[in-house]
Design an enzyme around this catalytic site. Structure first.
Site, PDB file in Angstrom:
ATOM      1  N   HIS A 400      16.210 -15.643  -6.979  1.00  0.00           N
ATOM      2  CA  HIS A 400      16.436 -16.378  -5.734  1.00  0.00           C
ATOM      3  C   HIS A 400      17.364 -17.562  -6.009  1.00  0.00           C
ATOM      4  O   HIS A 400      16.934 -18.563  -6.594  1.00  0.00           O
ATOM      5  CB  HIS A 400      15.113 -16.930  -5.174  1.00  0.00           C
ATOM      6  CG  HIS A 400      14.108 -15.879  -4.818  1.00  0.00           C
ATOM      7  ND1 HIS A 400      12.774 -16.162  -4.594  1.00  0.00           N
ATOM      8  CD2 HIS A 400      14.235 -14.544  -4.630  1.00  0.00           C
ATOM      9  CE1 HIS A 400      12.133 -15.050  -4.286  1.00  0.00           C
ATOM     10  NE2 HIS A 400      12.997 -14.047  -4.310  1.00  0.00           N
TER      11      HIS A 400
HETATM   12  C1  LIG Z   1      15.663  -8.162  -8.287  1.00  0.00           C
HETATM   13  C2  LIG Z   1      15.642  -8.931  -6.994  1.00  0.00           C
HETATM   14  C3  LIG Z   1      14.493  -8.926  -6.202  1.00  0.00           C
HETATM   15  C4  LIG Z   1      14.452  -9.659  -5.015  1.00  0.00           C
HETATM   16  N1  LIG Z   1      13.371  -9.525  -4.182  1.00  0.00           N
HETATM   17  C5  LIG Z   1      13.411 -10.113  -2.951  1.00  0.00           C
HETATM   18  C6  LIG Z   1      12.383  -9.861  -1.999  1.00  0.00           C
HETATM   19  O1  LIG Z   1      11.452  -9.089  -2.229  1.00  0.00           O
HETATM   20  N2  LIG Z   1      12.464 -10.504  -0.797  1.00  0.00           N
HETATM   21  C7  LIG Z   1      13.486 -11.378  -0.491  1.00  0.00           C
HETATM   22  O2  LIG Z   1      13.462 -11.972   0.590  1.00  0.00           O
HETATM   23  N3  LIG Z   1      14.486 -11.598  -1.382  1.00  0.00           N
HETATM   24  C8  LIG Z   1      14.486 -10.975  -2.569  1.00  0.00           C
HETATM   25  N4  LIG Z   1      15.533 -11.147  -3.433  1.00  0.00           N
HETATM   26  C9  LIG Z   1      16.627 -12.070  -3.030  1.00  0.00           C
HETATM   27  C10 LIG Z   1      17.545 -11.509  -1.953  1.00  0.00           C
HETATM   28  O3  LIG Z   1      17.873 -10.165  -2.224  1.00  0.00           O
HETATM   29  C11 LIG Z   1      18.811 -12.381  -1.916  1.00  0.00           C
HETATM   30  O4  LIG Z   1      18.419 -13.725  -1.682  1.00  0.00           O
HETATM   31  C12 LIG Z   1      19.782 -11.971  -0.820  1.00  0.00           C
HETATM   32  O5  LIG Z   1      20.146 -10.613  -0.931  1.00  0.00           O
HETATM   33  C13 LIG Z   1      21.030 -12.854  -0.905  1.00  0.00           C
HETATM   34  O6  LIG Z   1      21.930 -12.473   0.101  1.00  0.00           O
HETATM   35  P1  LIG Z   1      23.460 -12.843  -0.007  1.00  0.00           P
HETATM   36  O7  LIG Z   1      24.147 -12.200   1.142  1.00  0.00           O
HETATM   37  O8  LIG Z   1      23.585 -14.307  -0.211  1.00  0.00           O
HETATM   38  O9  LIG Z   1      23.962 -12.191  -1.395  1.00  0.00           O
HETATM   39  P2  LIG Z   1      23.874 -10.702  -1.947  1.00  0.00           P
HETATM   40  O10 LIG Z   1      22.883  -9.899  -1.173  1.00  0.00           O
HETATM   41  O11 LIG Z   1      23.675 -10.810  -3.405  1.00  0.00           O
HETATM   42  O12 LIG Z   1      25.314 -10.097  -1.660  1.00  0.00           O
HETATM   43  C14 LIG Z   1      26.507 -10.638  -2.201  1.00  0.00           C
HETATM   44  C15 LIG Z   1      27.529  -9.518  -2.371  1.00  0.00           C
HETATM   45  O13 LIG Z   1      28.817 -10.095  -2.550  1.00  0.00           O
HETATM   46  C16 LIG Z   1      29.528  -9.331  -3.497  1.00  0.00           C
HETATM   47  N5  LIG Z   1      30.589 -10.165  -4.083  1.00  0.00           N
HETATM   48  C17 LIG Z   1      30.436 -11.260  -4.872  1.00  0.00           C
HETATM   49  N6  LIG Z   1      31.632 -11.783  -5.206  1.00  0.00           N
HETATM   50  C18 LIG Z   1      32.561 -11.007  -4.605  1.00  0.00           C
HETATM   51  C19 LIG Z   1      33.987 -11.055  -4.559  1.00  0.00           C
HETATM   52  N7  LIG Z   1      34.687 -12.022  -5.179  1.00  0.00           N
HETATM   53  N8  LIG Z   1      34.643 -10.088  -3.860  1.00  0.00           N
HETATM   54  C20 LIG Z   1      33.962  -9.099  -3.205  1.00  0.00           C
HETATM   55  N9  LIG Z   1      32.594  -9.022  -3.219  1.00  0.00           N
HETATM   56  C21 LIG Z   1      31.910  -9.971  -3.897  1.00  0.00           C
HETATM   57  C22 LIG Z   1      28.473  -8.940  -4.499  1.00  0.00           C
HETATM   58  O14 LIG Z   1      28.884  -7.832  -5.288  1.00  0.00           O
HETATM   59  C23 LIG Z   1      27.278  -8.646  -3.593  1.00  0.00           C
HETATM   60  O15 LIG Z   1      27.266  -7.293  -3.209  1.00  0.00           O
HETATM   61  C24 LIG Z   1      15.588 -10.441  -4.627  1.00  0.00           C
HETATM   62  C25 LIG Z   1      16.729 -10.456  -5.415  1.00  0.00           C
HETATM   63  C26 LIG Z   1      16.778  -9.695  -6.587  1.00  0.00           C
HETATM   64  C27 LIG Z   1      18.030  -9.725  -7.419  1.00  0.00           C
END
Ligand SMILES: Cc1cc2nc3c(=O)[nH]c(=O)nc-3n(C[C@H](O)[C@H](O)[C@H](O)COP(=O)(O)OP(=O)(O)OC[C@H]3O[C@@H](n4cnc5c(N)ncnc54)[C@H](O)[C@@H]3O)c2cc1C
Length: 463
Positions: A400
């Site tokens: 997180h």
């Molecule tokens: C193992 C694990 C278990 C978890 N369990 C839970 C849970 O049970 N419940 C919960 O609420 N949360 C959970 N989380 C946390 C939750 O998944 C994240 O907080 C959430 O997905 C974050 O969303 P986001 O859109 O900020 O980033 P992300 O979902 O991480 O998406 C970001 C995306 O941007 C892409 N990216 C990055 N840089 C670039 C670039 N320069 N160019 C193009 N693409 C790029 C990445 O490849 C990625 O696909 C968990 C996380 C993990 C890793």
């Protein structure tokens, strides 16, 4: 694609939802995602092979600092939602009020988020387990009951209507919905930087070429978004206030087999008057072995009994914070995180409480993830464990990460306004975990998505 109206960078929780809402409103949308689209049938959930296919850097990322903190993020279509557990919470009104006050965030309260959250819960099939009688999860409920600590079953984003339960990650939900409304999703395309002229984003430079855009939405996750903004010359209040929920772990052994391998416990325990939270982790045999690796020579034999073992964690909200530094000529940024002395003490106490909880729930031995600290066979040794823990021997990890481009009207500490537009820019938006002013203290995906939905709705209403 060489030009589009809305360019969304990243296809995780924030990006997929942003793309879907904009496309459904009739906007021309292109999503760029660094990772590839991995079909559901291609990898076993929570397996070691999933690390190679869907985790950033194969799952081997760590902050600099003492202790280093191992962190995991998804790098694939759907981002971290493809590798996560799907446990769903929404930030409490107390948390939202803290954010309104600390960062002067406007129009952010439970009532404003509720309609967005309801729609997200519908789209992700958020619900309780149809059959919650799952032994490794019951350990948490039983232990909590014995100690008088509150426990709850946390709903998850899962569809149980088919032969197999299917986690409702972004590739199952918002990305197909975006595509059905005309959005293009281009995977295996890394954005190197956003091209700016004055206060306007002109488009992006990617590993596949240049794309012009009228609006750019940066949704690359807390680390990726801040690294990308800094590389693009947007540095004010960006990347300097990384927050995370640190987790410390323990494996627990039971007399009976309790671990089916593929399931993750759904109960969480939160002792009142604390900011601690306890729960279960994925416990496939390879992951059990990894958790026992802090003391491998003593634990090697135990790892063979993985069916009698399950992994659990204690999590806290630390006062420490970190920084993200992009490095010239390196793809991944350097991440630093400093846990304060108080944070280390809180984590040691949290680990002690976790061990008490597991024994109260029926464990016969507990193996804490602390180097050179022996397994415990009863609660009588918990105080020794807590005293033995320090910043040199404790294994800490996190899944997180947030707060690298915090939202709010306080321009002294916020990178973006209350709705995600980068302060001082006309058409550059952030819409992911980076926005949260600090750790919500609960699994964050629900809050990230509800805030992102509110921001897109506000944009569409204004535009
Ligand atoms: C193992 C694990 C278990 C978890 N369990 C839970 C849970 O049970 N419940 C919960 O609420 N949360 C959970 N989380 C946390 C939750 O998944 C994240 O907080 C959430 O997905 C974050 O969303 P986001 O859109 O900020 O980033 P992300 O979902 O991480 O998406 C970001 C995306 O941007 C892409 N990216 C990055 N840089 C670039 C670039 N320069 N160019 C193009 N693409 C790029 C990445 O490849 C990625 O696909 C968990 C996380 C993990 C890793």
């Amino acid at each position: 694609v060489t030009a589009c109206e809305h360019l969304v960078i990243g296809s995780g929780a924030g990006g997929a939802l942003t793309a879907s809402m904009l496309a459904q409103a009739g906007r021309d949308v292109t999503v760029l995602e660094e990772g590839r689209w991995v079909a559901r049938t291609e990898v076993e959930p929570f397996s070691l092979s999933q690390f190679a296919a869907q985790y950033r850097s194969g799952g081997l990322s760590a902050t600099l600092g003492r202790p280093p903190i191992a962190y995991a993020e998804g790098c694939c279509a759907g981002g971290s939602t493809e590798i996560n557990v799907g446990l769903y919470h929404l930030a409490s009104e107390t948390t939202l009020a803290r954010w309104r006050k600390s960062h002067q965030v406007i129009a952010l309260d439970s009532e404003t988020l509720a309609p967005h959250a309801r729609e997200i819960e519908r789209a992700l099939s958020v619900q309780l387990l149809p059959d919650p009688d799952f032994p490794a999860s019951r350990v948490l409920a039983d232990g909590a009951q014995a100690l008088g600590w509150p426990a709850m079953e946390v709903p998850r984003a899962y569809d149980y209507s088919g032969a197999e339960p299917v986690k409702q990650s972004m590739t199952e939900t918002y990305l197909p919905a975006a595509i059905a409304s005309g959005a293009r999703v281009q995977c295996e395309t890394r954005v190197r930087r956003v091209a700016m002229r004055g206060n306007r984003a002109l488009g992006v430079l990617t590993t596949q070429g240049k794309i012009d855009a009228e609006h750019v939405w940066v949704c690359a996750g807390a680390i990726g978004t801040s690294a990308l903004l800094r590389r693009s010359g947007i540095r004010r209040n960006v990347g300097a206030t990384l927050r995370l929920h640190p987790m410390v772990k323990a494996a627990a052994r039971f007399d009976e087999p309790i671990n089916p391998g593929f399931e993750v416990p759904v109960h969480q325990v939160k002792p009142s008057g604390t900011e601690l939270s306890f729960g279960g982790s994925a416990s496939r045999p390879g992951l059990v072995a990894l958790a026992l690796a802090d003391n491998w020579p003593q634990n090697r034999k135990v790892a063979e009994q993985w069916e009698q073992l399950a992994l659990y964690y204690a999590s806290a909200r630390p006062e420490g914070h970190g920084r993200v530094y992009p490095l010239r000529r390196f793809t991944e940024p350097l991440v630093r995180f400093d846990l304060s002395d108080r944070d280390v003490h809180v984590l040691a106490e949290a680990l002690g409480r976790l061990v008490r909880l597991l024994f109260a729930g029926g464990a016969t031995a507990v193996y804490p993830s602390v180097q050179s600290v022996p397994a415990l066979d009863s609660v009588s040794k918990v105080d020794d464990l807590v005293r033995a823990v320090n910043r040199h021997n404790l294994s800490v990890m996190t899944v997180h990460l947030f707060s690298t481009a915090p939202m709010g009207e306080d321009r002294g500490r916020c990178a973006v306004d209350s709705f995600g537009r980068v302060h001082g820019t006309a058409n550059l938006h952030v819409n992911d975990a980076s926005l949260l002013p600090d750790g919500p203290g609960v699994n964050p995906q629900g809050t990230i998505m509800a805030v992102a939905a509110r921001n897109v709705a506000a944009f569409l209403a204004d535009d």
